[in-house]
Every structure is written in C-alpha cells, then in structure tokens.
Enzyme design. Structure first.
Site, mmCIF file in Angstrom:
data_model
loop_
_atom_site.group_PDB
_atom_site.id
_atom_site.type_symbol
_atom_site.label_atom_id
_atom_site.label_comp_id
_atom_site.label_asym_id
_atom_site.label_seq_id
_atom_site.Cartn_x
_atom_site.Cartn_y
_atom_site.Cartn_z
ATOM 1 N N ARG A 62 0.798 -1.023 0.172
ATOM 2 C CA ARG A 62 -0.022 0.035 0.265
ATOM 3 C C ARG A 62 0.563 1.482 -0.043
ATOM 4 O O ARG A 62 0.730 2.570 -0.864
ATOM 5 C CB ARG A 62 -0.528 0.169 0.944
ATOM 6 C CG ARG A 62 -2.346 1.491 1.645
ATOM 7 C CD ARG A 62 -3.170 1.536 1.836
ATOM 8 N NE ARG A 62 -2.618 0.482 3.216
ATOM 9 C CZ ARG A 62 -1.986 0.271 4.754
ATOM 10 N NH1 ARG A 62 -2.058 1.863 4.596
ATOM 11 N NH2 ARG A 62 -2.028 -0.194 5.744
ATOM 12 N N TYR A 115 -15.971 17.659 -14.228
ATOM 13 C CA TYR A 115 -16.364 16.685 -14.273
ATOM 14 C C TYR A 115 -17.529 16.221 -13.151
ATOM 15 O O TYR A 115 -17.308 16.510 -11.932
ATOM 16 C CB TYR A 115 -15.109 15.149 -14.381
ATOM 17 C CG TYR A 115 -15.779 13.722 -13.873
ATOM 18 C CD1 TYR A 115 -15.937 13.397 -15.266
ATOM 19 C CD2 TYR A 115 -15.698 13.266 -12.837
ATOM 20 C CE1 TYR A 115 -16.544 11.735 -15.636
ATOM 21 C CE2 TYR A 115 -16.009 11.636 -13.127
ATOM 22 C CZ TYR A 115 -16.314 11.538 -14.263
ATOM 23 O OH TYR A 115 -16.741 10.013 -14.074
ATOM 24 N N ASP A 187 -7.453 19.110 -14.020
ATOM 25 C CA ASP A 187 -7.691 17.769 -14.299
ATOM 26 C C ASP A 187 -7.772 17.586 -15.941
ATOM 27 O O ASP A 187 -8.368 18.124 -17.323
ATOM 28 C CB ASP A 187 -9.067 17.478 -14.205
ATOM 29 C CG ASP A 187 -10.039 16.378 -14.986
ATOM 30 O OD1 ASP A 187 -9.004 15.746 -15.700
ATOM 31 O OD2 ASP A 187 -10.530 15.429 -14.725
ATOM 32 N N LYS A 212 -8.440 6.703 -19.109
ATOM 33 C CA LYS A 212 -8.983 7.162 -20.388
ATOM 34 C C LYS A 212 -7.837 7.155 -21.235
ATOM 35 O O LYS A 212 -7.641 6.095 -21.503
ATOM 36 C CB LYS A 212 -9.869 8.971 -20.793
ATOM 37 C CG LYS A 212 -10.958 8.889 -18.633
ATOM 38 C CD LYS A 212 -11.697 7.698 -19.875
ATOM 39 C CE LYS A 212 -13.157 7.869 -18.462
ATOM 40 N NZ LYS A 212 -13.264 9.212 -16.878
HETATM 41 C C1 LIG Z 1 -13.263 9.230 -16.584
HETATM 42 C C2 LIG Z 1 -13.276 10.595 -15.588
HETATM 43 C C3 LIG Z 1 -13.113 11.759 -14.603
HETATM 44 C C4 LIG Z 1 -12.895 9.478 -13.049
HETATM 45 O O1 LIG Z 1 -12.265 9.149 -13.586
HETATM 46 P P1 LIG Z 1 -12.300 7.311 -13.488
HETATM 47 O O2 LIG Z 1 -11.356 6.926 -13.519
HETATM 48 O O3 LIG Z 1 -13.847 7.043 -13.880
HETATM 49 O O4 LIG Z 1 -12.722 7.619 -12.043
HETATM 50 C C5 LIG Z 1 -12.835 12.359 -13.776
HETATM 51 N N1 LIG Z 1 -12.773 13.366 -14.430
HETATM 52 C C6 LIG Z 1 -12.267 13.545 -15.847
HETATM 53 C C7 LIG Z 1 -12.903 14.697 -17.467
HETATM 54 C C8 LIG Z 1 -13.164 11.868 -16.680
HETATM 55 O O5 LIG Z 1 -13.091 12.201 -18.009
#
Ligand SMILES: *Cc1c(COP(=O)(O)O)cnc(C)c1O
Length: 401
Positions: A62, A115, A187, A212
């Site tokens: 961890r 998001y 982000d 993504k």
């Molecule tokens: C999908 C997404 C997230 C969250 O990510 P997860 O891997 O689904 O937890 C955060 N920010 C953006 C812009 C996203 O497209």
C-alpha cells in the site's frame, strides 16, 4: 571505451514513452510484475530504511511497490514532471489530491463544467469535511477573481471540459490562484499527458483518469497525479492513508499502454480534427464544438496550450433530441458507450446520460443542447468513421422534430 560526457539533447515524447528517462539496465525489456504484497529484510535497520523510501521503496504494497513505481517513473518522464503517482481510479486520484490540499474550513473553487464525480467529491467534502466550495463558469474567466476569499486554498479546473469543450487559460488560472495564496490543480484527462502540459504553465498538480487516454483500450480503471516532489508528497500520504493503490498487474498494464500514448493521441486528435471540419460543413449538423476549429470561442488559447492537436472528443448538435437519438442508434461502427480516449470511437448523448441530472434548465445554462452528440474519436481509418457519421446523419435528417 570512455563514456561520452557531453550533455545529451532532450529526448522527444515518443522516445521517453518507450524508454522512460532513466538509463535502462540490460535485462528484461518489460517491467517484471512483482506479485508480492510484502517484502522481507535481513535486519530491522534494513526494513526501516526501506520503509523510509516511501513510494520508491519495496516494503509493503500500500506504501508503493516496484511494478507500480516503474510505471510512475515512466509517466513522470513522459510529462517531464518530477514525480507521478498512480491510483485505482481517476476519482481516487482526485479524492487524494483534494484531501491533500483542503482542511476543514478551507475554501475551494472549481468549475460548473467540472466532471460529475468532481462535483460529488466537493459535495461530500462540504457535507462531511467542512470544506467550502464555490463554482465558476469556465466561459467567464473575468468573473473568477472576485470569487477568491482569504481562506481559498484551491482552484481546480479542467480543460477542455466535458462535453462542449470549453478551454481554460491555464497560465492565467495559475497566476490568479497564486496571487491569492491558493494552489492550482488541473484535470488534464481530455488533453492527456502528451497533449497539454499544465505543470509547465504553472499548475501545482495535474491529475488524470488513466481509464481514458493513458489506458486507451477500454480495458482498465485507474488514475494518476503528477507534480513536483514536494507537491506530490502529501498526495502520497493521502494514498497511503486511504489505500487506493493499483496492484502489480494493473500497474504493468498501464505502463505498457504508456509506450504507445503519443502515437495513439496523435492519431485520435488528427482524426477528431478532420471529422470536426467535415461535420461543420454537413447540412444536418446545427453546431460543432471542437477547440481545433477556428470558429471555436477559445481556439486561440487552445492553439497556444495544446501541443499535439485538440483532443479526441468532438461534440456536435443536430436538430433536437429525436434526431440525436436516431443518429446514435444508426451508427454501425462507432459504438454507443460512455468514456473517451480509447482506440475505438465511442458516442454518447450527454443530455440523456452524463448530464441528465442537471435537468433541462441546468443543461441550457451549461450550453448542453438536447440534440448534442459527443464522439470520442478513436484510431480507426478516418474515411470509415466519416462514412458512418454521414450515413447516420443522412438518416436522421429524415426525422421530423
Ligand atoms: C472519467 C473522468 C474522471 C474520473 O475517472 P475514473 O477513472 O472514472 O474514476 C475524472 N475526470 C474526467 C475529466 C473524466 O473524464
């Protein structure tokens, strides 16, 4: 033979993605997957020394582990960041990043356009942790300054935003935050680590849903945070306290994906730009949102700060909800699914999926039309994608609203 001691020219993104930044020792080409949740030591002293190495160490899973660290080092090399950390989801990365910044009573600013999971986190923090949160409109940066308070510690932005791709001037956001004694977190999921470098523009921390573009094959869930060694330290602490640490198999899978990240992103972005241009000319299309088009409100900022094209996501409007539903149901190649940044093209109707909870008024305020279709463009042949879009649009044009 004597080693050449001349400074090496900085290596390019593709080279760093394949080789990392450190000199690779002869041995396995691929990082060994070390499936061991704990490690043994010859002495108490050796054990304590390893524990002190934190994310670099091999002490207990961890805290950090060797397979994970290899992937984190490669991500840091790709982004030219001092350090990087991986998480078991993008939302876990966001949660640890926010918890590392905010104490009870602290004030945070983020975007209305953030998001959905980011909204959930801030709402949770406001209800359970005593955070105070206000929301800014990404389209009106001139209004942001007056939202800062004495206790503002964090400005969190996203660029481009989902689904209508507002672009934030990151250098401007960093200046604003720092002038008010706050940190800027970004982000960077839509742009990817090779498409936009917020750290170089003044951001303190950058996060990704690695689900993504970083993963890129629709087969894993993960997150990442990058930044300076000093800024990463409290985020590592939060990860250790709350525990969302990817296991060795997942870390290996992410590291393998990173090697092709620049190639995939370049191909997706080139396809997306070409499709956006053609969609803008299509008689059945009412409006196209893509920062790569000169007609996009924020095109100049995007052109300045996005370095490998304008991202894989294109959003376009047709004449109403019925037409949009007809288009998306008529796709034969593009698949109907949430998510983005993968090798395969995916489409969704934001008004009826990701943004359904906003209601008609909220969506109107956010600029999300009922006839909006979001496509995450993959690496397929662009002519195949275009013929799929065109046949679906022609069919939808026959739907009367
Ligand atoms: C999908 C997404 C997230 C969250 O990510 P997860 O891997 O689904 O937890 C955060 N920010 C953006 C812009 C996203 O497209």
């Amino acid at each position: 033979m004597a080693r050449d001691s001349r400074p090496r020219p900085a290596r390019g993104d593709r080279t760093r993605a394949v080789h990392g930044s450190e000199h690779e020792k002869p041995g396995p080409m691929s990082t060994p997957i070390v499936h061991s949740s704990t490690f043994s030591f010859a002495s108490l002293e050796a054990m304590n020394a390893e524990q002190d190495r934190g994310a670099d160490g091999a002490y207990y899973h961890r805290v950090g582990h060797p397979t994970l660290r290899a992937c984190e080092r490669r991500l840091a090399a790709i982004e030219s960041a001092e350090d990087a950390l991986l998480f078991s989801s993008g939302v876990a990365a966001l949660a640890c990043m926010f918890m590392a910044q905010l104490s009870a009573g602290d004030h945070a600013l983020t975007l209305h356009q953030s998001y959905g999971g980011t909204h959930d986190l801030f709402r949770w923090g406001a209800e359970r942790f005593g955070w105070k949160v206000d929301f800014l409109d990404a389209r009106e940066p001139q209004t942001w300054e007056k939202a800062f308070r004495r206790e503002t510690r964090l400005l969190h932005v996203e660029s481009p935003t989902n689904p209508v791709l507002c672009v934030v001037d990151i250098a401007h956001a960093a200046e604003l935050a720092h002038a008010h004694g706050a940190r800027l977190t970004v982000d960077n999921t839509f742009a990817s680590p090779v498409g936009q470098r917020p750290l170089a523009m003044g951001a303190d921390l950058v996060m990704y849903s690695a689900t993504k573009s970083i993963g890129g094959h629709g087969d894993l869930l993960a997150g990442a945070v990058t930044g300076s060694t000093a800024a990463i330290q409290p985020v590592w602490k939060a990860r250790k306290v709350f525990g969302p640490v990817p296991d060795p198999a997942l870390a290996w899978q992410i590291e393998r994906s990173l090697k092709t990240l620049p190639l995939r992103v370049a191909a997706e972005n080139a396809n997306a730009l070409e499709l956006a241009r053609r969609l803008a000319e299509h008689p059945a299309v009412v409006n196209v949102h893509y920062p790569g088009l000169a007609s996009h409100r924020d095109h100049a900022i995007a052109a300045r700060q996005m370095t490998l094209g304008f991202g894989p996501v294109v959003a376009f409007e047709v004449a109403g909800a019925a037409a949009a539903e007809s288009v998306i149901n008529a796709f034969q190649l593009i698949r109907q699914a949430p998510s983005l940044g993968g090798v395969e093209s995916l489409a969704s109707l934001p008004a009826f999926t990701s943004h359904i909870q906003l209601g008609p008024e909220g969506r109107a305020k956010a600029g999300i039309a009922e006839g909006l279709i979001r496509v995450s463009v993959g690496i397929e042949d662009v002519e195949d994608l275009w013929s799929d879009l065109d046949q679906a649009l022609v069919r939808a044009a026959a739907v009367k609203v």
